[in-house]
Design an enzyme around this catalytic site. Sequence first.
Site, PDB file in Angstrom:
ATOM      1  N   ASP A   8       0.888  -1.167   0.000  1.00  0.00           N
ATOM      2  CA  ASP A   8       0.000   0.000   0.000  1.00  0.00           C
ATOM      3  C   ASP A   8       0.924   1.214   0.000  1.00  0.00           C
ATOM      4  OD1 ASP A   8      -2.238   1.677   0.202  1.00  0.00           O
ATOM      5  OD2 ASP A   8      -2.138   1.662   2.391  1.00  0.00           O
ATOM      6  N   GLU A  67      -1.251  -1.426  -4.991  1.00  0.00           N
ATOM      7  CA  GLU A  67      -2.437  -0.630  -5.300  1.00  0.00           C
ATOM      8  C   GLU A  67      -2.121   0.390  -6.388  1.00  0.00           C
ATOM      9  OE1 GLU A  67      -5.743   0.547  -2.357  1.00  0.00           O
ATOM     10  OE2 GLU A  67      -4.399   2.273  -2.435  1.00  0.00           O
ATOM     11  N   ASP A 139      -2.339   0.994   7.463  1.00  0.00           N
ATOM     12  CA  ASP A 139      -1.618   0.863   6.192  1.00  0.00           C
ATOM     13  C   ASP A 139      -1.144  -0.576   5.980  1.00  0.00           C
ATOM     14  OD1 ASP A 139      -1.483   3.721   5.170  1.00  0.00           O
ATOM     15  OD2 ASP A 139      -0.662   3.958   7.183  1.00  0.00           O
TER      16      ASP A 139
END
Length: 174
Positions: A8, A67, A139
């Site tokens: 991420d 991502e 996160d």
Amino acid sequence: MTLILGIDPGSRITGYGVVRDTGRGCEYVASGCIRTGDGPLAERLQIVFRGVSEVIRTHGPVTMGIEQVFMARNADSALKLGQARGAAIVAAVEAGLEISEYTATQVKQAVVGTGAADKQQVQMMVMHLLKLVQKPQIDASDALGIALCHAHHRQSLIPHGLASAKRRGGRLRL
């Protein structure tokens, strides 16, 4: 059994999560956050690169899910996020990992069952799916969600003999 790294990305905090895909589900291996501080952007990107490289060296994943950048209201933030993604991707490429990209909606759909899930719902499902007793940092839980999404997508391709296919130009190439 395949070790999968989920990333991420962020220019200040990059979450990572490593899961083992057993073919019957996923097991938790590790997760955490790479914190870059408030220094100049170039130094923060170097920290992301080195941090992801260290996670790869330590845990030995063979594939990575990351991502995709979404277009935020603030173009400057989106550009910095893209640069942090780039640092993580270069670290993975240098280590020879296969890389797949997922939208936030794809991750939420794979983990929670709806693309409209919020971060807390993703976090709770990550805990449930990986049988975690403590909440990972937000996160890190997002990164674990990305790893789970990647495992799910890999599993859906295996019966069709496409798990080793490469994505180019948005299409699978055999």
